[in-house]
Design a protein around this motif. Structure first.
Motif, PDB file in Angstrom:
ATOM      1  N   LYS A  13      11.034  49.357  15.817  1.00 20.32           N
ATOM      2  CA  LYS A  13      11.001  47.890  15.827  1.00 20.32           C
ATOM      3  C   LYS A  13       9.555  47.492  15.593  1.00 20.32           C
ATOM      4  O   LYS A  13       8.644  47.961  16.294  1.00 20.32           O
ATOM      5  N   HIS A  14       9.324  46.661  14.591  1.00 20.85           N
ATOM      6  CA  HIS A  14       7.960  46.406  14.134  1.00 20.85           C
ATOM      7  C   HIS A  14       7.685  44.902  14.108  1.00 20.85           C
ATOM      8  O   HIS A  14       8.179  44.191  13.240  1.00 20.85           O
ATOM      9  N   ALA A  15       6.925  44.474  15.103  1.00 22.13           N
ATOM     10  CA  ALA A  15       6.547  43.060  15.182  1.00 22.13           C
ATOM     11  C   ALA A  15       5.281  42.871  14.364  1.00 22.13           C
ATOM     12  O   ALA A  15       4.166  42.882  14.884  1.00 22.13           O
ATOM     13  N   LEU A  19       9.023  40.028  12.224  1.00 22.72           N
ATOM     14  CA  LEU A  19       9.719  41.107  12.931  1.00 22.72           C
ATOM     15  C   LEU A  19      10.742  41.770  12.006  1.00 22.72           C
ATOM     16  O   LEU A  19      11.485  41.095  11.307  1.00 22.72           O
ATOM     17  N   HIS A  20      10.752  43.097  12.009  1.00 21.36           N
ATOM     18  CA  HIS A  20      11.777  43.839  11.275  1.00 21.36           C
ATOM     19  C   HIS A  20      11.981  45.184  11.963  1.00 21.36           C
ATOM     20  O   HIS A  20      11.258  45.519  12.902  1.00 21.36           O
ATOM     21  N   TYR A  21      12.950  45.928  11.481  1.00 21.88           N
ATOM     22  CA  TYR A  21      13.247  47.249  12.039  1.00 21.88           C
ATOM     23  C   TYR A  21      13.080  48.268  10.921  1.00 21.88           C
ATOM     24  O   TYR A  21      13.773  48.175   9.903  1.00 21.88           O
ATOM     25  N   ASP A  22      12.180  49.235  11.113  1.00 27.79           N
ATOM     26  CA  ASP A  22      11.977  50.269  10.109  1.00 27.79           C
ATOM     27  C   ASP A  22      12.947  51.411  10.378  1.00 27.79           C
ATOM     28  O   ASP A  22      12.870  52.078  11.412  1.00 27.79           O
ATOM     29  N   PHE A  23      13.850  51.605   9.432  1.00 25.21           N
ATOM     30  CA  PHE A  23      14.921  52.590   9.545  1.00 25.21           C
ATOM     31  C   PHE A  23      14.478  53.827   8.779  1.00 25.21           C
ATOM     32  O   PHE A  23      14.153  53.741   7.594  1.00 25.21           O
TER      33      PHE A  23
HETATM   34 MN    MN Z   1       7.305  48.019   9.173  1.00 29.11          MN
END
Ligand code: MN
Length: 169
Positions: A13-15, A19-23
């Motif tokens: 989880k990258h704020a 904000l996004h989620y690196d999969f």
């Molecule tokens: Mn990222």
């Protein structure tokens, strides 16, 4: 890192600016990576935009912390999920073909999933995929609690984004 003979799966989880989620899926000695803007959904068939981003090294798999302003990825990184994954068939071929079916064995995300590459739009530089949960016992019905809201904390330290951010202050 996972045991030999298995492939690492991670979500960070990258704020950052947004904000996004690196999969991330281990393949060929690197972590293939997608930025999932809205995060994964456990609702079968619900499509989440997953923009292909640069491969990351395996040494980044368990990173959690604060990336300094001005650096690549500046912001807070929280290890949201970890485990292993298993492709259906040949993963390199499936990625090249733009359709990868796989099983996740994470602490939060499990069961069958699919990544599907979208047709590129004219003048679009980024490569967009869709991350979708398949229907199985790990899927949730539409309207069921959102896993992102239900389990916001780190699988590594139990911290929230705010708690990690506070360590850099
Ligand atoms: Mn990222």
């Amino acid at each position: 890192m996972p045991e030999p003979g298995t492939l690492a799966y991670r979500v960070q989880k990258h704020a950052a600016r947004r904000l996004h989620y690196d999969f991330r899926l281990e393949l060929g000695g690197v972590l293939k990576s997608w930025a999932v803007t809205r995060g994964p959904s456990l609702v079968a068939g619900e499509r989440r935009l997953a923009v292909a981003v640069a491969d990351h090294g395996l040494d980044y798999a368990d990173y959690e912390g604060v990336i300094a302003p001005g650096s690549y990825g500046a912001g807070v990184v929280l290890l949201w999920d970890r485990g292993t994954w298993e492709p259906d068939g040949d993963a390199e071929e499936a990625l090249a073909a733009g359709s990868l079916a796989f099983i996740l064995r994470g602490e939060k995300l499990t069961g069958r999933w699919r990544l599907m590459r979208m047709k590129p739009k004219p003048r679009e530089r980024r490569v967009s995929w869709l991350l979708v949960k398949a229907q199985d016992e790990a899927a949730r019905a539409a309207g069921a609690p959102d896993i992102l809201a239900e389990q916001p904390r780190s699988v590594l330290t139990g911290r929230t984004v705010e708690e990690i951010a506070a360590t850099a202050a």
